[in-house]
Scaffold this motif. Structure first.
Motif, short mmCIF file in Angstrom:
data_model
loop_
_atom_site.label_atom_id
_atom_site.label_comp_id
_atom_site.label_asym_id
_atom_site.label_seq_id
_atom_site.Cartn_x
_atom_site.Cartn_y
_atom_site.Cartn_z
N ARG A 73 30.82 39.21 48.08
CA ARG A 73 30.38 40.46 48.69
C ARG A 73 28.99 40.37 49.30
N THR A 74 28.14 39.50 48.78
CA THR A 74 26.75 39.51 49.21
C THR A 74 26.58 39.03 50.64
N ARG A 75 25.55 39.60 51.28
CA ARG A 75 25.13 39.15 52.61
C ARG A 75 23.64 38.76 52.61
N ALA A 76 23.14 38.50 51.41
CA ALA A 76 21.70 38.19 51.26
C ALA A 76 21.42 36.72 51.52
N THR A 77 21.85 36.24 52.70
CA THR A 77 21.56 34.87 53.13
C THR A 77 21.10 34.90 54.58
N ALA A 78 20.76 33.75 55.11
CA ALA A 78 20.16 33.69 56.45
C ALA A 78 21.08 34.23 57.53
N ASP A 135 27.72 33.96 57.03
CA ASP A 135 27.73 33.16 55.80
C ASP A 135 28.74 33.72 54.80
N ARG A 136 28.90 35.02 54.77
CA ARG A 136 29.81 35.62 53.80
C ARG A 136 31.25 35.23 54.07
N VAL A 137 31.68 35.19 55.32
CA VAL A 137 33.08 34.83 55.59
C VAL A 137 33.36 33.40 55.18
N VAL A 138 32.35 32.52 55.30
CA VAL A 138 32.53 31.14 54.85
C VAL A 138 32.69 31.09 53.34
N ARG A 139 31.85 31.85 52.62
CA ARG A 139 31.96 31.88 51.16
C ARG A 139 33.29 32.49 50.71
N GLN A 140 33.76 33.46 51.43
CA GLN A 140 35.03 34.09 51.08
C GLN A 140 36.18 33.10 51.19
N ARG A 141 36.18 32.28 52.25
CA ARG A 141 37.23 31.28 52.40
C ARG A 141 37.16 30.25 51.28
N GLU A 142 35.95 29.78 50.98
CA GLU A 142 35.79 28.78 49.91
C GLU A 142 36.26 29.34 48.57
N PHE A 143 35.89 30.57 48.29
CA PHE A 143 36.29 31.16 47.01
C PHE A 143 37.80 31.38 46.96
N GLN A 147 20.01 35.54 45.25
CA GLN A 147 19.67 36.69 44.40
C GLN A 147 19.90 37.96 45.21
N ASP A 148 20.81 38.79 44.71
CA ASP A 148 21.14 40.04 45.40
C ASP A 148 21.37 41.13 44.36
N PRO A 149 20.36 41.99 44.12
CA PRO A 149 20.52 43.06 43.12
C PRO A 149 21.65 44.03 43.47
N LEU A 150 21.87 44.26 44.77
CA LEU A 150 22.92 45.20 45.17
C LEU A 150 24.31 44.69 44.78
N ALA A 151 24.50 43.37 44.78
CA ALA A 151 25.79 42.78 44.39
C ALA A 151 25.79 42.29 42.95
N ASN A 152 24.68 42.58 42.23
CA ASN A 152 24.56 42.14 40.83
C ASN A 152 24.75 40.62 40.73
N LEU A 153 24.05 39.88 41.62
CA LEU A 153 24.25 38.43 41.73
C LEU A 153 22.92 37.71 41.59
N GLY A 174 34.62 57.04 48.59
CA GLY A 174 35.62 57.79 49.34
C GLY A 174 36.70 56.87 49.85
N VAL A 175 36.96 56.94 51.16
CA VAL A 175 38.02 56.11 51.76
C VAL A 175 37.61 54.64 51.70
N GLY A 176 38.54 53.80 51.29
CA GLY A 176 38.25 52.38 51.13
C GLY A 176 37.95 51.70 52.45
N ARG A 177 37.16 50.64 52.38
CA ARG A 177 36.86 49.82 53.54
C ARG A 177 37.26 48.38 53.24
N THR A 178 37.16 47.52 54.22
CA THR A 178 37.53 46.12 54.05
C THR A 178 36.29 45.26 54.17
N ASP A 179 35.98 44.55 53.10
CA ASP A 179 34.90 43.56 53.14
C ASP A 179 35.41 42.21 53.63
N THR A 180 36.72 41.99 53.49
CA THR A 180 37.29 40.69 53.83
C THR A 180 38.53 40.89 54.68
#
Length: 412
Positions: free
Chosen positions: A307-312, A317-325, A282-288, A189-195
């Motif tokens: 997109r994944t949040r399957a870390t400690a 952790d995701r915002v750090v990975r987003q900046r690096e990427f 490993q995150d099946p929801l993000a196909n990773l 439906g209506v878009g959201r912001t992951d980043t």
């Protein structure tokens, strides 16, 4: 001839007849009577012949004689200017200036503006490249999606230039095959912001890329306290920009948003991005499914990585990975190996511009300046976190107000 009437004999001055060598008187020769000079006959009165009149030369006025005063000595007469016979004390110096010599025209060789040989071919190739680059830039600029992102109520202007960078989880434009390959799920439906990131480019020094956790608990103008990504859901980019301005005190100058499909296609177009994760994920929801260490990510893997949040630490952790990427993506996209390779830069621009959304006043040259500003080095920051809490809107992130205010003030 005898002028006195005494005969036809010639006589001398004493009146005596002149004798020849035989003693005989010499007869005088008769002279023809002198006729008067004939004047030219004037033309008849009815004659139409007109003789031109020669112009008369002007006669200079005669210098009048000025009498010498009685009490002036005669020897001073020639020293008085204006009198006849005046001799000037100093004669004017006459300089014989030679007439200017006329320079002969030289047949100068014609200047050829077009270089010859290999240099001319090089200039021609560069000219063609510049024309194609300009035409391509204008075409890409016309393909960008534009949206109103300027808030109605704004904070005061701050130093430098601030970009609001948004990564939406919109599935718009994705086919069923793309959804299955990228692991994005169906229509939400209506878009959201992951980043949500705020890039501050100062007038001098390194830019700062500030990550804002999407679950940050802030005030949304007109909607009350909620997660910050809810501002995008209920009010789009304009309300999200106003929320970020009020929460940080930093004025948003430009807006850029990219969807899931555009991000994956952009990575594939430039030949992949090298990333170095610290831990396997490993995150099946993000196909990773990736291992630790440096490796090349394709579009699908890169999208799952950000997109994944399957870390400690989950979202932190995701915002750090987003900046690096994001830094690695811009570094690869603006490298000479990509920009000088038409088989990479053309697909990258063609795939990305269709899924890129910018503000009404933003253009391709603004995006190019954004990418170049991040190539010289960047400082990565995250809004300081105090704690997590559960509210009616779900689990939220609570900022450390004092530390966050100091960080925001350092960027003003």
């Amino acid at each position: 001839m005898d002028s006195r009437g005494q005969g036809d004999y010639a006589r001398d001055s004493q009146g005596r007849p002149i004798l020849d060598r035989y003693g005989r008187p010499v007869r005088a020769r008769r002279q023809a009577p002198r006729q008067p000079a004939q004047r030219p006959t004037p033309p008849p009165a009815d004659s139409t012949r007109v003789f031109p009149q020669q112009p008369r030369r002007p006669v200079p006025p005669r210098q009048q004689y000025q009498p010498l005063p009685q009490n002036q000595p005669r020897q001073q007469a020639h020293q008085q200017p204006g009198r006849i016979g005046h001799i000037p004390q100093e004669l004017p110096h006459v300089v014989n200036t030679p007439a200017p010599r006329q320079r002969k025209r030289r047949n100068l060789p014609k200047i050829r503006l077009r270089p010859r040989g290999c240099l001319g071919s090089l200039f021609s190739i560069l000219a063609v490249i510049l024309v194609l680059l300009g035409a391509g830039t204008l075409w890409a600029d016309s393909q960008l999606n534009r949206v109103e992102a300027t808030p109605d109520v704004r904070v005061s202007n701050t130093a430098g230039t601030n970009w609001l960078l948004v990564g939406s989880d919109s599935r718009e434009g994705l086919t069923e095959e793309d959804i299955a390959r990228l692991g994005t799920g169906g229509d939400i439906g209506v878009g959201r912001t992951d980043t949500i990131m705020l890039l501050n480019i100062p007038r001098s020094g390194e830019p700062t890329l500030l990550s804002i956790p999407r679950d940050s608990y802030v005030n949304i103008p007109g909607w009350g306290m909620n997660k910050i990504n809810a501002a995008f859901t209920v009010g789009g980019p304009q309300l999200l920009a106003q929320t970020v301005e009020e929460a940080t005190g930093l004025r948003v100058d430009h807006y850029a948003e990219i969807g899931m499909g555009g991000l994956a296609n952009m990575v594939d177009a430039i030949g992949g991005v090298e990333m170095c994760p610290d831990v396997p994920i490993q995150d099946p929801l993000a196909n990773l499914d990736i291992q630790a260490g440096c490796q090349e990510f394709d579009g699908a893997t890169a999208l799952g990585y950000v997109r994944t949040r399957a870390t400690a630490m989950g979202d932190l952790d995701r915002v750090v990975r987003q900046r690096e990427f994001f830094s690695a993506l811009l570094s690869t996209a603006t490298s000479p190996g990509t920009l000088l390779n038409p088989f990479r830069v053309i697909p990258m621009v063609g795939d990305a511009v269709g899924t890129f959304t910018v503000g009404e006043g933003d253009h391709m040259w603004h995006l190019a300046r954004l990418a170049l500003a991040m190539r010289g080095g960047i400082q990565n920051e995250t809004v300081p976190i105090a704690t997590f809490a559960d509210y009616a809107v779900g689990n939220v992130v609570i900022w450390d107000d004092l530390a966050a205010r100091e960080l925001f003030d350092s960027l003003k």
